[in-house]
Design a protein around this motif. Structure first.
Motif, PDB file in Angstrom:
ATOM      1  N   LYS A  61       0.850  -1.189   0.000  1.00  0.00           N
ATOM      2  CA  LYS A  61       0.000   0.000   0.000  1.00  0.00           C
ATOM      3  C   LYS A  61       0.885   1.237   0.000  1.00  0.00           C
ATOM      4  CE  LYS A  61      -3.734  -2.534   0.498  1.00  0.00           C
ATOM      5  NZ  LYS A  61      -4.711  -2.702  -0.616  1.00  0.00           N
ATOM      6  N   PRO A  62       0.612   2.224  -0.843  1.00  0.00           N
ATOM      7  CA  PRO A  62       1.431   3.447  -0.844  1.00  0.00           C
ATOM      8  C   PRO A  62       1.259   4.215   0.463  1.00  0.00           C
ATOM      9  CG  PRO A  62      -0.486   3.707  -2.270  1.00  0.00           C
ATOM     10  CD  PRO A  62      -0.462   2.274  -1.859  1.00  0.00           C
ATOM     11  N   THR A  63       2.340   4.853   0.906  1.00  0.00           N
ATOM     12  CA  THR A  63       2.331   5.558   2.188  1.00  0.00           C
ATOM     13  C   THR A  63       2.281   7.074   2.023  1.00  0.00           C
ATOM     14  OG1 THR A  63       4.752   5.504   2.209  1.00  0.00           O
ATOM     15  CG2 THR A  63       3.595   3.712   3.321  1.00  0.00           C
ATOM     16  N   GLY A  64       2.156   7.551   0.833  1.00  0.00           N
ATOM     17  CA  GLY A  64       2.116   8.992   0.599  1.00  0.00           C
ATOM     18  C   GLY A  64       1.404   9.302  -0.702  1.00  0.00           C
ATOM     19  N   GLU A 441      11.093   8.584  -0.342  1.00  0.00           N
ATOM     20  CA  GLU A 441      10.731   7.752   0.796  1.00  0.00           C
ATOM     21  C   GLU A 441       9.512   6.887   0.491  1.00  0.00           C
ATOM     22  OE1 GLU A 441      11.201  10.958   0.844  1.00  0.00           O
ATOM     23  OE2 GLU A 441      13.099  11.169   1.941  1.00  0.00           O
ATOM     24  N   VAL A 442       8.566   7.432  -0.260  1.00  0.00           N
ATOM     25  CA  VAL A 442       7.374   6.668  -0.634  1.00  0.00           C
ATOM     26  C   VAL A 442       7.757   5.512  -1.552  1.00  0.00           C
ATOM     27  CG1 VAL A 442       5.156   6.781  -1.842  1.00  0.00           C
ATOM     28  CG2 VAL A 442       5.874   8.655  -0.337  1.00  0.00           C
ATOM     29  N   ARG A 445       9.632   2.812   0.520  1.00  0.00           N
ATOM     30  CA  ARG A 445       8.730   2.005   1.347  1.00  0.00           C
ATOM     31  C   ARG A 445       7.949   1.022   0.491  1.00  0.00           C
ATOM     32  NH1 ARG A 445       8.667  -0.056   5.927  1.00  0.00           N
ATOM     33  NH2 ARG A 445       9.529   1.935   6.679  1.00  0.00           N
ATOM     34  N   TRP A 446       7.501   1.468  -0.667  1.00  0.00           N
ATOM     35  CA  TRP A 446       6.794   0.579  -1.608  1.00  0.00           C
ATOM     36  C   TRP A 446       7.710  -0.583  -2.018  1.00  0.00           C
ATOM     37  CZ3 TRP A 446       1.944   0.132  -3.782  1.00  0.00           C
ATOM     38  CH2 TRP A 446       1.828  -0.586  -4.963  1.00  0.00           C
ATOM     39  N   ASP A 449       8.159  -3.201   0.778  1.00  0.00           N
ATOM     40  CA  ASP A 449       6.994  -4.061   0.982  1.00  0.00           C
ATOM     41  C   ASP A 449       6.740  -4.998  -0.185  1.00  0.00           C
ATOM     42  OD1 ASP A 449       6.607  -2.798   3.390  1.00  0.00           O
ATOM     43  OD2 ASP A 449       5.083  -1.399   2.648  1.00  0.00           O
TER      44      ASP A 449
END
Length: 566
Positions: A61-64, A441-442, A445-446, A449
């Motif tokens: 899931k994207p965080t931004g 950073e997004v 994180r992608w 994961d």
């Protein structure tokens, strides 16, 4: 001394172990300069050495803020297959009828983790999807990232993506090779040409026409990314300051400036060569000329041959002058279907003369040739500096009528869709986990994961170090020499310094006196007299002293070392 040899042996063994470890690390880290991973990726690497591992996969899931994401775990509901034809191509192959499927990886798969797979060979493929929202090149970076796995290697084909330019007439059903795009990015390979494309279409502010600008080739060996059948992460970062970075597996492989590192350059030169300027007829571009005053020497004979017969050569004894080197095969027979009217008179094939095998030679003997000491070749005048040399002519410069200056090529055409338009001679090319965003950073994180989990599973299932070394040597045979030297050097040094050797005869014969034993003056006197008698006998016989006996001088030195008797 024995204690010192033990320490030397231990040191050799430690050095060999450290060297082997360093070589293994160098092989793993070659060609790239590793940057910092996201914390979750680093924690995943801690368990690399486990033989097997269970990973609970969840769709990332994207965080931004993002402009597009796709994991393909829910299928192709948002993607559109092209139904058009490729222009300027034969009708039987012009159709974009290459097949796409959503599947798990063939190796190191995680249950539930699926990707887009190109399935057809020698066919055109085209599939595309609209972005969640268009990306406008303004004051935010553009980050494009996705995964590729050449599951069967790659012979000839691409795995690049296109970011399609926004327009009112953009219809994804008619997406084909001429559809306007803003950026093309990703791997491509044919033959031994391994490419990593970054191309953007730049709009000429004077004419309004678009030109393709190609980034300079990465100064990295890309071959392993195409042939190792592993999932690799490709990332493009474009920044508003007109710089870019290209990463593979979160490692920078190329970076530069849109103004300085594109081919052809974004901005044309201010001056160009005058197309109407012509070189004068009398312009002399020769830096050297033959010396006009030079004269050929009188003794220079141009007619002497380069080779002459060797007058000192002698025909070898036993040379068979009357025997031919080849004779008709006595066992050969004329084919039954041989037609002499059509094929001519039949002759048996020639075979080497058996009599010549034991002789130095057969047939007419000819003297061998040797270099002619009188040969000088054709005479040429020596070269001298040309007094009339004017340099290499070039046309004069004039102002470029097409000159313009775009100080910020980052401000490209807005992007509203993503597409894959590919041809391949290899099937099962796997794509997964697309993301387009503006924050590194997004994207990291992608990747942690998704790609980070794939990397963890693949690492846990990798063969042992020995198998990896053998595989590396099969790809680079010169590594066998390195392996042999690495093993032979410590073994050789160990045998040389640590193997128990035989004592020499001199060491056996010569023994130091036991100073702890009390020796009387009488015993010393008798021993000295015995050696003096032996020395006299040896001098009479004129023989060299035996190395196994102790000379009187040696005895006297030993006596001096003894403690005085009371």
């Amino acid at each position: 001394m024995h204690f010192q040899w033990d320490w030397l042996c231990l040191g050799v063994l430690i050095m060999s172990s450290v060297t082997a470890g360093m070589e293994n690390e160098e092989n793993l880290d070659a060609d790239v300069e590793v940057e910092n991973f996201d914390k979750q990726s680093q924690e995943a690497d801690v368990d690399r050495d486990k033989s097997s591992i269970e990973v609970a996969y969840q769709t990332p899931k994207p965080t931004g803020e993002v402009y597009f994401t796709e994991s393909f775990d829910e299928g192709l509901s948002r993607w559109v297959l092209s139904v058009t034809l490729k222009e300027d191509t034969d009708d039987n192959v012009a159709k974009y009828d290459g097949r796409w499927e959503v599947e798990e990886l063939k190796e190191n798969a995680m249950p539930g983790d699926k990707g887009l797979v190109l399935k057809s060979v020698a066919k055109y493929h085209a599939i595309s999807a609209m972005l969640t929202k268009a990306f406008v090149f303004d004051d935010k970076p553009l980050i494009v990232q996705y995964e590729v796995n050449f599951q069967k290697g790659i012979d000839c084909g691409g795995a690049y993506i296109k970011l399609l330019s926004s327009s009112n007439d953009l219809n994804l059903e008619y997406f084909f090779d001429k559809t306007p795009y803003t950026i093309m990015f990703g791997p491509d390979k044919c033959g031994e040409d391994y490419k990593l494309h970054f191309i953007f279409r730049h709009k000429n502010p004077k004419t309004g026409e678009y030109d393709e600008k190609h980034a300079e080739r990465p100064d990295v060996d890309l071959k392993k990314f195409y042939l190792d059948k592993k999932t690799h992460l490709y990332t493009l970062v474009l920044k508003p300051d007109d710089t870019f970075e290209i990463l593979i597996d979160q490692t920078v492989v190329s970076k530069g400036s849109l103004l300085e590192n594109m081919i052809p350059p974004v901005n044309p030169p201010k001056e160009i060569e005058d197309p109407t300027d012509k070189k004068p007829d009398d312009w002399d571009e020769r830096p050297k000329i033959p010396d006009p005053n030079a004269v050929k020497p009188d003794d220079w004979d141009e007619n002497e041959p380069a080779k002459i017969e060797d007058p000192d050569a002698v025909k070898p004894e036993g040379w068979l002058d009357d025997e031919p080197q080849y004779v008709p095969d006595p066992n050969a027979k004329k084919p039954k279907d041989w037609d002499e009217e059509m094929d001519g008179e039949w002759e048996a094939p020639q075979i080497p003369n058996a009599k010549c095998e034991a002789a130095p030679g057969c047939g007419e003997w000819v003297r061998p040739m040797k270099n002619n000491p009188k040969y000088k070749g054709k005479w040429r005048a020596p070269m001298i500096d040309n007094p009339n040399y004017q340099g290499i002519w070039s046309p004069r410069k004039i102002p470029n009528p097409d000159y313009f200056e775009d100080p910020h090529p980052f401000k490209m055409t807005t992007v509203s869709a993503i597409g894959l338009e590919l041809w391949s001679m290899t099937s099962d090319i796997y794509f997964d986990n697309f993301i387009i965003c503006s924050e590194k950073e997004v994207a990291d994180r992608w990747a942690a994961d998704s790609w980070g989990l794939k990397k963890l599973v693949a690492s846990a299932n990798e063969p042992g170090m020995f198998s990896q070394l053998v595989t590396a040597a099969e790809e680079h045979p010169w590594l066998w020499v390195l392996y042999i030297l690495t093993l032979a050097l410590p073994v050789g040094l160990t045998v040389l310094f640590c193997w128990p050797g035989k004592k020499s005869d001199e060491c056996i014969a010569f023994k130091k006196p036991d100073i702890s034993k009390q020796i009387t003056k009488g015993e010393l006197k008798e021993e000295a007299e015995e050696f003096e008698d032996d020395e006299l006998e040896e001098e009479k016989e004129n023989e060299a002293p035996d190395e196994d006996e102790i000379r009187p001088g040696q005895l006297q030195r030993n006596i001096v070392q003894l403690p005085q008797l009371s």
